[in-house]
Write an enzyme that holds these catalytic residues in place. Structure first.
Site, short mmCIF file in Angstrom:
data_model
loop_
_atom_site.label_atom_id
_atom_site.label_comp_id
_atom_site.label_asym_id
_atom_site.label_seq_id
_atom_site.Cartn_x
_atom_site.Cartn_y
_atom_site.Cartn_z
N ASP A 136 16.41 51.33 -19.69
CA ASP A 136 15.69 51.72 -20.92
C ASP A 136 16.12 53.10 -21.43
O ASP A 136 15.48 53.66 -22.33
CB ASP A 136 14.18 51.73 -20.66
CG ASP A 136 13.60 50.33 -20.59
OD1 ASP A 136 13.78 49.56 -21.56
OD2 ASP A 136 12.99 49.98 -19.56
N HIS A 142 3.07 51.69 -27.42
CA HIS A 142 2.87 53.13 -27.64
C HIS A 142 2.06 53.35 -28.91
O HIS A 142 2.03 52.47 -29.78
CB HIS A 142 4.22 53.83 -27.81
CG HIS A 142 5.06 53.90 -26.57
ND1 HIS A 142 6.36 53.45 -26.51
CD2 HIS A 142 4.78 54.41 -25.34
CE1 HIS A 142 6.85 53.67 -25.30
NE2 HIS A 142 5.91 54.24 -24.57
N CYS A 198 12.05 55.27 -31.15
CA CYS A 198 12.40 55.34 -29.72
C CYS A 198 13.84 55.77 -29.48
O CYS A 198 14.18 56.27 -28.42
CB CYS A 198 12.23 53.98 -29.05
SG CYS A 198 10.70 53.13 -29.42
N1 GLY Z 1 11.62 48.83 -23.05
C1 GLY Z 1 11.05 50.05 -23.47
C2 GLY Z 1 9.89 50.44 -22.63
O1 GLY Z 1 9.23 49.58 -22.12
O2 GLY Z 1 9.61 51.59 -22.44
#
Ligand code: GLY
Length: 259
Positions: free
Chosen positions: A63, A167, A254
């Site tokens: 990630d 988030h 992100c």
């Molecule tokens: N795949 C991004 C996260 O779960 O943080």
């Protein structure tokens, strides 16, 4: 007066990218296409006037391209996070030395606190801090104290009951000019203070994660209704293909740390 950004840090997706965390149920990502989309994103940041630092893939951390979760950057300091997912925790070890090249002051979230940058939304001098499956109350309190020391204010939004929000910024984005994009997935009755909500239609919820940079707003491609909404409000949207990041629960914010 909205923040003007001059720099961004990104990390290219690695060979291990498909091994990252996901709940999207959209199938495996195509790495070659993800890298093309990432390169287009990097070009868009340059087009917004930013100097970019593109870090090499971090194969130990699938990630790792979602760099936003590893730090909170503002005009005064960098705060290195302690990511909530154990598999992502050490992503910060690679990033902290890079941040030292740009910031005189570095602070760090300490155990048992956890914070993911995706839960933190800066609205001028005020920060909205999401308490989520990734950012725990201890981490949120530590961050709030750091921000207070730096002269900022903050408030908490508890999204732990919102199963569709990984988030906080999965469901909100600050546009500048006092406006906040808000998806219907946010808890009912969330106190947004004086911020003016820009509501996203339920079918466009993924588009709620957009990124205002200087004179443009990066938006996920494929949401013409939301893009038109931004245009009608006087913003200049820049649609970007995000399919291969959406498959891994990632959004536009992100993919970079902007400062
Ligand atoms: N795949 C991004 C996260 O779960 O943080």
């Amino acid at each position: 007066m909205s923040t003007r950004f001059t720099r961004a840090i990104l990390r290219t997706p690695g060979e291990s990218y498909a091994m990252g965390i996901t709940s999207a149920g959209l199938g495996a990502p195509n790495l070659a296409l993800a890298r093309l989309q990432h390169a287009a994103y990097a070009e868009a940041l340059i087009g917004c006037g930013l100097h970019i630092t593109v870090l090499p893939p971090d194969e130990a951390h699938p990630d790792g391209c979602f760099v936003e979760d590893t730090a909170i950057l503002n005009a005064k300091a960098a705060i290195v996070t302690r990511p909530g997912a154990v598999s992502r925790r050490d992503e910060t070890h690679v990033l902290a030395p890079v941040l030292k090249g740009f910031f005189d002051e570095l602070r760090t979230i300490a155990a048992p606190g956890t914070v993911d940058g995706g839960d933190i939304c800066q609205c001028e001098e005020h920060f909205l801090i999401g308490i989520s499956a990734r950012t725990n109350p201890e981490g949120a309190e530590q961050l709030s104290q750091f921000l207070q020391d730096l002269g900022y204010t903050s408030s908490f939004i508890d999204i732990r009951a919102c199963k569709t929000l990984l988030h906080l910024k999965t469901g909100i984005s600050y546009l500048g000019k006092g406006r906040l994009v808000v998806s219907g997935d946010l808890p009912k009755g969330t106190d947004l203070g004086a911020l003016i909500p820009v509501h996203v239609a339920p079918n466009d919820a993924y588009a709620a994660n957009c990124v205002a940079i200087n004179d443009r707003v990066l938006v996920a491609a494929g949401y013409p209704r939301f893009t038109a909404q931004l245009t009608s409000l006087g913003y200049d949207p820049l649609p970007l293909a995000m399919t291969e990041f959406q498959k891994m629960d990632g959004g536009l914010s992100c993919l970079s740390l902007r400062f």
